[in-house]
Scaffold this active site. Sequence first.
Site, PDB file in Angstrom:
ATOM      1  N   LYS A  11     -44.981  24.303  36.800  1.00 35.81           N
ATOM      2  CA  LYS A  11     -44.681  23.639  35.097  1.00 35.81           C
ATOM      3  C   LYS A  11     -44.014  24.500  34.821  1.00 35.81           C
ATOM      4  O   LYS A  11     -44.280  25.644  33.836  1.00 35.81           O
ATOM      5  CB  LYS A  11     -45.739  22.926  34.698  1.00 35.81           C
ATOM      6  CG  LYS A  11     -45.610  22.767  33.317  1.00 35.81           C
ATOM      7  CD  LYS A  11     -46.982  22.133  32.844  1.00 35.81           C
ATOM      8  CE  LYS A  11     -46.552  21.620  31.508  1.00 35.81           C
ATOM      9  NZ  LYS A  11     -48.083  20.487  30.616  1.00 35.81           N
ATOM     10  N   LYS A  32     -41.935  20.194  37.431  1.00 31.04           N
ATOM     11  CA  LYS A  32     -42.645  19.467  36.019  1.00 31.04           C
ATOM     12  C   LYS A  32     -41.449  20.177  35.150  1.00 31.04           C
ATOM     13  O   LYS A  32     -42.297  21.338  35.875  1.00 31.04           O
ATOM     14  CB  LYS A  32     -43.487  19.534  35.553  1.00 31.04           C
ATOM     15  CG  LYS A  32     -43.102  18.644  34.514  1.00 31.04           C
ATOM     16  CD  LYS A  32     -45.420  18.885  33.843  1.00 31.04           C
ATOM     17  CE  LYS A  32     -44.645  17.933  32.143  1.00 31.04           C
ATOM     18  NZ  LYS A  32     -46.475  17.545  31.426  1.00 31.04           N
TER      19      LYS A  32
HETATM   20  C1  PBG Z   1     -50.334  19.566  28.670  1.00 33.25           C
HETATM   21  C2  PBG Z   1     -49.013  18.483  28.799  1.00 33.25           C
HETATM   22  C3  PBG Z   1     -47.444  18.227  28.546  1.00 33.25           C
HETATM   23  C4  PBG Z   1     -46.988  17.258  29.306  1.00 33.25           C
HETATM   24  C5  PBG Z   1     -47.947  16.609  29.873  1.00 33.25           C
HETATM   25  N1  PBG Z   1     -49.166  17.649  29.905  1.00 33.25           N
HETATM   26  C6  PBG Z   1     -46.394  18.521  27.671  1.00 33.25           C
HETATM   27  C7  PBG Z   1     -46.907  20.144  26.915  1.00 33.25           C
HETATM   28  O1  PBG Z   1     -46.900  21.090  28.209  1.00 33.25           O
HETATM   29  O2  PBG Z   1     -46.517  20.892  25.867  1.00 33.25           O
HETATM   30  C8  PBG Z   1     -45.782  16.762  29.588  1.00 33.25           C
HETATM   31  C9  PBG Z   1     -44.759  15.615  29.966  1.00 33.25           C
HETATM   32  C10 PBG Z   1     -43.582  15.132  29.275  1.00 33.25           C
HETATM   33  O3  PBG Z   1     -43.387  15.598  28.077  1.00 33.25           O
HETATM   34  O4  PBG Z   1     -43.547  13.963  30.169  1.00 33.25           O
HETATM   35  N2  PBG Z   1     -50.433  19.612  28.913  1.00 33.25           N
END
Ligand code: PBG
Length: 346
Positions: free
Chosen positions: A200, A260
């Site tokens: 991520k 992601k």
């Molecule tokens: C946070 C989380 C995020 C997303 C999913 N879980 C945002 C972040 O890490 O700040 C992002 C999903 C998206 O942008 O569609 N745990």
Amino acid sequence: MTYGKFPQTRMRRQRQAAWTRRMVAETELTTADLILPLFVHESAKSELIKSMPGVARHSVRAIVEIAKKAAELGIPAIALFPVVPENLKSLDGKEAYNSENLICRTIREVRATCKDSIGIIADVALDPYTTHGHDGLLEGDKVVNDKTVEILRKQAKALAVAGADIIAPSDMMDGRVGAIREALDEAGFCDVMILSYAAKYASSFYGPFREAVGSSAALASNKPKRTDKQTYQMDPRNSDEAIREVALDIEEGADMVMVKPGLPYLDIIRRVRDEFKIHVFAYQVSGEYSMIRAAADAGYIDYHQAMMESLIAMKRAGAIGIFTYGALEAAEMIRHAQSEVCSYSG
Ligand code: PBG
């Protein structure tokens, strides 16, 4: 006069009609490839999310209806994200493991109505629950690892008790997958799966999501203290490091992994798939969705075609499934195309 070094070779022969293109298509997107992320809030009314046109925060009741519709369309699972009321947010995010919290109640309602016609994926991370908007506990401007993991274990267990089928840690703390696996097994949930957000990236494409769950204001309020997630999410410049992240998560017991965002990281999806032969999911994140939507709304591109092309690209890169806010529309398009016996591109 014929042009080309090998005039007898004509790549265009197989592209001459819709049926030939369909016959030689190497990748197919099916409704089983789509995972629908949903935002649930306490209010009884649905509320549109400004930075994500066409996406809304829904009541528990509405989520159940949408889940039913998704199941009917052949979407295998939904992923739930809570919008936590400000008064329940805290420094340590302890509402995350309250068995009566919004997400646990939603899981129980969906399960009661939909039975096992659709899978329920529950996110593990503290950002919707903390007053500072970080995925872990903050000490000074430091997001601390192991104390956070202690809470994530409790959160994962609460979600499993409520009936989640898949626990999806999106927090990027070290060692959390093994710790969560242990907590689940100890509590007797050895069949609950773990889909780890293994690679991520610290991405600007999460902006609209943070608005949707209300963590962007919380993050901004930390100024001048830590407002970014770069000490735990990955640096976009790195690729080998993603391989190490995935290797660790698999060793710790992840059943599936996630890359992601999606489209900007197709190379990572492909590398992970090739290297580990593990089921790898891609997340078409909020910013990716909103870019397509905004450009379409401005009349610059066609929403449906751009959406399907993006999803196909992630599948072609090696994704076994894709989280997308456009899942319902995409599933309807796939159904429609099947009934017309033609591909989306005609
Ligand atoms: C946070 C989380 C995020 C997303 C999913 N879980 C945002 C972040 O890490 O700040 C992002 C999903 C998206 O942008 O569609 N745990």
